[in-house]
Design a protein around this motif. Structure first.
Motif, mmCIF file in Angstrom:
data_model
loop_
_atom_site.group_PDB
_atom_site.id
_atom_site.type_symbol
_atom_site.label_atom_id
_atom_site.label_comp_id
_atom_site.label_asym_id
_atom_site.label_seq_id
_atom_site.Cartn_x
_atom_site.Cartn_y
_atom_site.Cartn_z
ATOM 1 N N GLY A 40 7.410 16.168 49.903
ATOM 2 C CA GLY A 40 7.067 15.246 50.982
ATOM 3 C C GLY A 40 5.942 14.304 50.595
ATOM 4 N N TYR A 41 4.885 14.846 50.001
ATOM 5 C CA TYR A 41 3.762 14.001 49.595
ATOM 6 C C TYR A 41 4.163 13.065 48.465
ATOM 7 C CZ TYR A 41 0.264 15.951 52.673
ATOM 8 O OH TYR A 41 -0.457 16.285 53.792
ATOM 9 N N GLU A 42 4.991 13.535 47.558
ATOM 10 C CA GLU A 42 5.473 12.684 46.467
ATOM 11 C C GLU A 42 6.269 11.502 47.028
ATOM 12 O OE1 GLU A 42 9.028 13.061 43.210
ATOM 13 O OE2 GLU A 42 7.776 14.830 43.526
ATOM 14 N N LEU A 43 7.171 11.765 47.961
ATOM 15 C CA LEU A 43 7.958 10.688 48.574
ATOM 16 C C LEU A 43 7.067 9.715 49.337
ATOM 17 C CD1 LEU A 43 11.004 12.762 49.890
ATOM 18 C CD2 LEU A 43 10.999 11.128 47.986
ATOM 19 N N ALA A 44 6.088 10.233 50.074
ATOM 20 C CA ALA A 44 5.179 9.368 50.833
ATOM 21 C C ALA A 44 4.373 8.472 49.894
ATOM 22 C CB ALA A 44 4.257 10.211 51.708
ATOM 23 N N LYS A 45 3.858 9.036 48.821
ATOM 24 C CA LYS A 45 3.059 8.245 47.868
ATOM 25 C C LYS A 45 3.877 7.144 47.220
ATOM 26 C CE LYS A 45 -0.311 11.783 46.704
ATOM 27 N NZ LYS A 45 -0.829 12.682 45.674
ATOM 28 N N ARG A 46 5.163 7.403 46.980
ATOM 29 C CA ARG A 46 6.039 6.412 46.352
ATOM 30 C C ARG A 46 6.633 5.439 47.357
ATOM 31 N NH1 ARG A 46 9.420 10.575 42.981
ATOM 32 N NH2 ARG A 46 10.865 10.053 44.644
ATOM 33 N N GLY A 47 6.365 5.643 48.659
ATOM 34 C CA GLY A 47 6.944 4.787 49.681
ATOM 35 C C GLY A 47 8.418 5.058 49.905
ATOM 36 N N GLU A 48 8.865 6.277 49.602
ATOM 37 C CA GLU A 48 10.281 6.631 49.704
ATOM 38 C C GLU A 48 10.543 7.737 50.724
ATOM 39 O OE1 GLU A 48 11.566 7.593 45.748
ATOM 40 O OE2 GLU A 48 11.062 5.608 44.996
ATOM 41 N N TYR A 49 9.588 7.984 51.615
ATOM 42 C CA TYR A 49 9.790 9.005 52.650
ATOM 43 C C TYR A 49 10.962 8.570 53.526
ATOM 44 C CZ TYR A 49 8.126 12.940 55.434
ATOM 45 O OH TYR A 49 8.014 14.156 56.065
ATOM 46 N N PRO A 50 11.793 9.490 54.009
ATOM 47 C CA PRO A 50 13.003 9.115 54.747
ATOM 48 C C PRO A 50 12.782 8.386 56.075
ATOM 49 C CG PRO A 50 13.010 11.475 54.224
ATOM 50 C CD PRO A 50 11.701 10.918 53.779
ATOM 51 N N CYS A 51 11.565 8.356 56.587
ATOM 52 C CA CYS A 51 11.279 7.605 57.810
ATOM 53 C C CYS A 51 9.880 6.991 57.689
ATOM 54 C CB CYS A 51 11.413 8.482 59.059
ATOM 55 S SG CYS A 51 10.351 9.917 59.076
ATOM 56 N N LYS A 52 9.476 6.243 58.699
ATOM 57 C CA LYS A 52 8.214 5.500 58.643
ATOM 58 C C LYS A 52 7.005 6.430 58.553
ATOM 59 C CE LYS A 52 5.731 1.755 60.798
ATOM 60 N NZ LYS A 52 5.778 0.703 61.801
ATOM 61 N N LEU A 84 1.811 14.743 57.964
ATOM 62 C CA LEU A 84 2.905 14.780 57.000
ATOM 63 C C LEU A 84 3.484 16.185 56.858
ATOM 64 C CD1 LEU A 84 4.415 12.748 55.209
ATOM 65 C CD2 LEU A 84 3.000 13.516 53.322
ATOM 66 N N ASP A 85 2.651 17.211 56.942
ATOM 67 C CA ASP A 85 3.159 18.580 56.828
ATOM 68 C C ASP A 85 4.154 18.893 57.949
ATOM 69 O OD1 ASP A 85 1.752 19.208 54.504
ATOM 70 O OD2 ASP A 85 -0.003 19.878 55.624
ATOM 71 N N THR A 86 3.877 18.418 59.161
ATOM 72 C CA THR A 86 4.799 18.630 60.276
ATOM 73 C C THR A 86 6.083 17.835 60.067
ATOM 74 O OG1 THR A 86 2.947 19.032 61.767
ATOM 75 C CG2 THR A 86 5.057 18.485 62.791
ATOM 76 N N GLY A 87 5.954 16.605 59.600
ATOM 77 C CA GLY A 87 7.131 15.795 59.278
ATOM 78 C C GLY A 87 7.981 16.453 58.206
ATOM 79 N N ASN A 88 7.320 16.984 57.193
ATOM 80 C CA ASN A 88 8.031 17.686 56.121
ATOM 81 C C ASN A 88 8.802 18.875 56.685
ATOM 82 O OD1 ASN A 88 6.902 15.948 54.236
ATOM 83 N ND2 ASN A 88 5.312 17.376 53.626
ATOM 84 N N ARG A 89 8.155 19.625 57.552
ATOM 85 C CA ARG A 89 8.798 20.797 58.155
ATOM 86 C C ARG A 89 10.015 20.393 58.980
ATOM 87 N NH1 ARG A 89 6.148 23.768 62.669
ATOM 88 N NH2 ARG A 89 7.880 24.974 63.392
ATOM 89 N N ALA A 90 9.884 19.311 59.755
ATOM 90 C CA ALA A 90 10.996 18.828 60.572
ATOM 91 C C ALA A 90 12.188 18.425 59.708
ATOM 92 C CB ALA A 90 10.544 17.650 61.432
ATOM 93 N N LEU A 91 11.904 17.865 58.540
ATOM 94 C CA LEU A 91 12.959 17.400 57.643
ATOM 95 C C LEU A 91 13.407 18.465 56.648
ATOM 96 C CD1 LEU A 91 11.548 13.843 56.969
ATOM 97 C CD2 LEU A 91 13.606 14.410 58.278
ATOM 98 N N GLY A 92 12.733 19.615 56.645
ATOM 99 C CA GLY A 92 13.079 20.672 55.693
ATOM 100 C C GLY A 92 12.632 20.352 54.276
ATOM 101 N N LEU A 93 11.572 19.539 54.150
ATOM 102 C CA LEU A 93 11.030 19.182 52.834
ATOM 103 C C LEU A 93 9.854 20.088 52.488
ATOM 104 C CD1 LEU A 93 10.822 15.285 53.181
ATOM 105 C CD2 LEU A 93 12.479 16.583 51.841
ATOM 106 N N GLY A 94 9.716 20.401 51.230
ATOM 107 C CA GLY A 94 8.542 21.122 50.771
ATOM 108 C C GLY A 94 7.336 20.200 50.768
ATOM 109 N N ARG A 95 6.163 20.788 50.778
ATOM 110 C CA ARG A 95 4.915 20.015 50.815
ATOM 111 C C ARG A 95 4.813 19.032 49.641
ATOM 112 N NH1 ARG A 95 -0.262 19.885 52.816
ATOM 113 N NH2 ARG A 95 -1.942 19.634 51.331
ATOM 114 N N SER A 96 5.022 19.513 48.437
ATOM 115 C CA SER A 96 4.886 18.651 47.249
ATOM 116 C C SER A 96 5.880 17.497 47.274
ATOM 117 C CB SER A 96 5.087 19.467 45.969
ATOM 118 O OG SER A 96 4.079 20.431 45.844
#
Length: 71
Positions: A35-47, A21-33
């Protein structure tokens, strides 16, 4: 010039089929917190796959397509 928070086109195209997820966050320009918040909520921009306590971002199609780099 590469943004210190993001990744270059070459780095993105060299990614394996899935990344942490940290690499995905970096690719998307998202901060760590955020990115993890979006992933936990099921709202990350990709699978994102949840494997135990770890998240994996599927790059083969979703991430590269989202970034306009899919073949």
């Amino acid at each position: 010039m590469k943004d210190s928070k993001g990744m270059s086109r070459e780095e993105l195209l060299a990614l394996p089929v899935s990344v942490d997820l940290d690499t995905g966050n970096r690719a998307l320009g998202l901060g760590r917190s955020k990115g993890y918040e979006l992933a936990k909520r099921g709202e990350y921009p990709c699978k994102v796959l949840r494997l135990g306590n770890a998240y994996r971002v599927v790059t083969a199609a979703d991430l590269l397509d989202l970034l306009g780099l899919a073949a």
